[in-house]
Design an enzyme around this catalytic site. Sequence first.
Site, PDB file in Angstrom:
ATOM      1  N   GLY A 219      91.376  68.446  76.614  1.00 58.98           N
ATOM      2  CA  GLY A 219      91.934  69.717  77.078  1.00 58.98           C
ATOM      3  C   GLY A 219      90.791  70.653  77.385  1.00 58.98           C
ATOM      4  N   GLY A 220      90.402  70.711  78.651  1.00 56.22           N
ATOM      5  CA  GLY A 220      89.391  71.667  79.076  1.00 56.22           C
ATOM      6  C   GLY A 220      87.955  71.292  78.791  1.00 56.22           C
TER       7      GLY A 220
ATOM      8  CB  CYS B 204     107.813  60.574  80.427  1.00 60.71           C
ATOM      9  SG  CYS B 204     106.164  60.008  80.652  1.00 60.71           S
TER      10      CYS B 204
ATOM     11  CB  ILE C  62      96.880  68.840  74.238  1.00 61.16           C
ATOM     12  CG1 ILE C  62      95.879  69.703  74.995  1.00 61.16           C
ATOM     13  CG2 ILE C  62      96.954  69.199  72.797  1.00 61.16           C
ATOM     14  CD1 ILE C  62      96.140  71.204  74.927  1.00 61.16           C
TER      15      ILE C  62
ATOM     16  CB  THR D 274      99.009  69.423  81.681  1.00 60.55           C
ATOM     17  OG1 THR D 274     100.210  68.669  81.874  1.00 60.55           O
ATOM     18  CG2 THR D 274      97.866  68.683  82.328  1.00 60.55           C
TER      19      THR D 274
HETATM   20  C1  LIG Z   1      95.654  65.458  88.359  1.00 62.13           C
HETATM   21  C2  LIG Z   1      95.992  65.079  86.945  1.00 62.13           C
HETATM   22  C3  LIG Z   1      96.751  63.936  86.702  1.00 62.13           C
HETATM   23  C4  LIG Z   1      97.087  63.580  85.394  1.00 62.13           C
HETATM   24  N1  LIG Z   1      97.789  62.412  85.170  1.00 62.13           N
HETATM   25  C5  LIG Z   1      98.040  62.008  83.881  1.00 62.13           C
HETATM   26  C6  LIG Z   1      98.683  60.759  83.616  1.00 62.13           C
HETATM   27  O1  LIG Z   1      98.999  59.976  84.528  1.00 62.13           O
HETATM   28  N2  LIG Z   1      98.929  60.426  82.314  1.00 62.13           N
HETATM   29  C7  LIG Z   1      98.570  61.252  81.276  1.00 62.13           C
HETATM   30  O2  LIG Z   1      98.800  60.907  80.116  1.00 62.13           O
HETATM   31  N3  LIG Z   1      97.934  62.426  81.506  1.00 62.13           N
HETATM   32  C8  LIG Z   1      97.671  62.822  82.773  1.00 62.13           C
HETATM   33  N4  LIG Z   1      97.009  64.016  82.994  1.00 62.13           N
HETATM   34  C9  LIG Z   1      96.597  64.843  81.840  1.00 62.13           C
HETATM   35  C10 LIG Z   1      95.141  64.621  81.471  1.00 62.13           C
HETATM   36  O3  LIG Z   1      94.889  63.274  81.139  1.00 62.13           O
HETATM   37  C11 LIG Z   1      94.738  65.545  80.276  1.00 62.13           C
HETATM   38  O4  LIG Z   1      95.519  65.238  79.154  1.00 62.13           O
HETATM   39  C12 LIG Z   1      94.930  67.020  80.597  1.00 62.13           C
HETATM   40  O5  LIG Z   1      94.667  67.294  81.953  1.00 62.13           O
HETATM   41  C13 LIG Z   1      94.069  67.932  79.717  1.00 62.13           C
HETATM   42  O6  LIG Z   1      92.706  67.688  79.927  1.00 62.13           O
HETATM   43  P1  LIG Z   1      91.790  68.572  80.940  1.00 62.13           P
HETATM   44  O7  LIG Z   1      92.024  70.016  80.597  1.00 62.13           O
HETATM   45  O8  LIG Z   1      90.389  68.117  80.675  1.00 62.13           O
HETATM   46  O9  LIG Z   1      92.265  68.275  82.330  1.00 62.13           O
HETATM   47  C14 LIG Z   1      96.675  64.399  84.302  1.00 62.13           C
HETATM   48  C15 LIG Z   1      95.904  65.552  84.558  1.00 62.13           C
HETATM   49  C16 LIG Z   1      95.552  65.898  85.848  1.00 62.13           C
HETATM   50  C17 LIG Z   1      94.710  67.128  86.077  1.00 62.13           C
END
Ligand SMILES: Cc1cc2nc3c(=O)[nH]c(=O)nc-3n(C[C@H](O)[C@H](O)[C@H](O)COP(=O)(O)O)c2cc1C
Length: 296
Positions: free
Chosen positions: A237-238, A124, A185, A187
């Site tokens: 992550g993914g 943030c 991680i 995003t």
């Molecule tokens: C729509 C969306 C909203 C997210 N909101 C948050 C959040 O509020 N706080 C946080 O720490 N990460 C947030 N993330 C990140 C996910 O928790 C995660 O770290 C990231 O998407 C990687 O994982 P993935 O590839 O499986 O999506 C968000 C991701 C997505 C896709």
Amino acid sequence: MSGLKLDNPVIPASGTFGFGYEFAQLYDINILGSFSFKGTTKEPRFGNPTPRIAECTSGMINSVGLQNPGIDKVISEELPKMKKCFNKKVIANISGFSVDEYVYTCEKIDKEEQVGLIEVNISCPNVHGGGMSFGTSCEAAAEVTKAVKSVTAKPVYIKLSPNVTDIVKIAEACENAGADGISMINTLMGMRIDLKTKKPVVANKSGGFSGPAIFPVAVSMVYRVYEAVDIPIIGMGGVASPENVIEMMLAGASAVEVGAANLIDPFASKKIVEGLPDAMKKYGINNLKDITGGAH
Ligand SMILES: Cc1cc2nc3c(=O)[nH]c(=O)nc-3n(C[C@H](O)[C@H](O)[C@H](O)COP(=O)(O)O)c2cc1C
């Protein structure tokens, strides 16, 4: 895992599973190890302007902008609803725009019995520190870690941003500042441009890229951080399959979060939990606890 006992390592990731009850209408969410609820801030947040989502090859970009009702409403309205459908400890995902905001929110969530672990999202912008993300500086990451640790007895996991030169250094700074674990991680920074309008697809221009495309990036980062720290890692992550869970654990994760996959298929986390026994059998794994860091 340090500070929170899980009966399986599968945890829906923050921002992709609401406050749980939305998914409890579809299946019994008690089959999950736990889940990390939507990133919560001191004040309510409306989030970013729309459109907030862009599709990508094997992934997605989101710029939701931490939309949430604020800590007071989360405690008074969301947690009671969650409690009705989830009887295990949840992970509270906390965000802030100043150290004081992190402290305020963590102090409040510390009193909530159903919260088993605090996951502090440091991706943030620090509004008092020139707007740079807390997660991109060792000093800022350590400052948040220390401040939060001083107001809660719950285990504190710091959730790292991959958008840095050396994620290992940030992880070490958090460990030295007293973190109980690392979540990683978040995003990756990404952008799509609409060829018809010739403008960025999401209103905020860029957003967070996640989904299967980032899996190898996450595995590599988890692998490197595992070699550098002695505290547990929640890897994400993914992740989209039981095999991905095993791979992430071999890299060094003690538990694994599933993010974008829940948005593609609301049953994704359930299918991963249910598919784990077969995947373990296929790869000759008797106990998942034994495989963390097995690739080193
Ligand atoms: C729509 C969306 C909203 C997210 N909101 C948050 C959040 O509020 N706080 C946080 O720490 N990460 C947030 N993330 C990140 C996910 O928790 C995660 O770290 C990231 O998407 C990687 O994982 P993935 O590839 O499986 O999506 C968000 C991701 C997505 C896709």
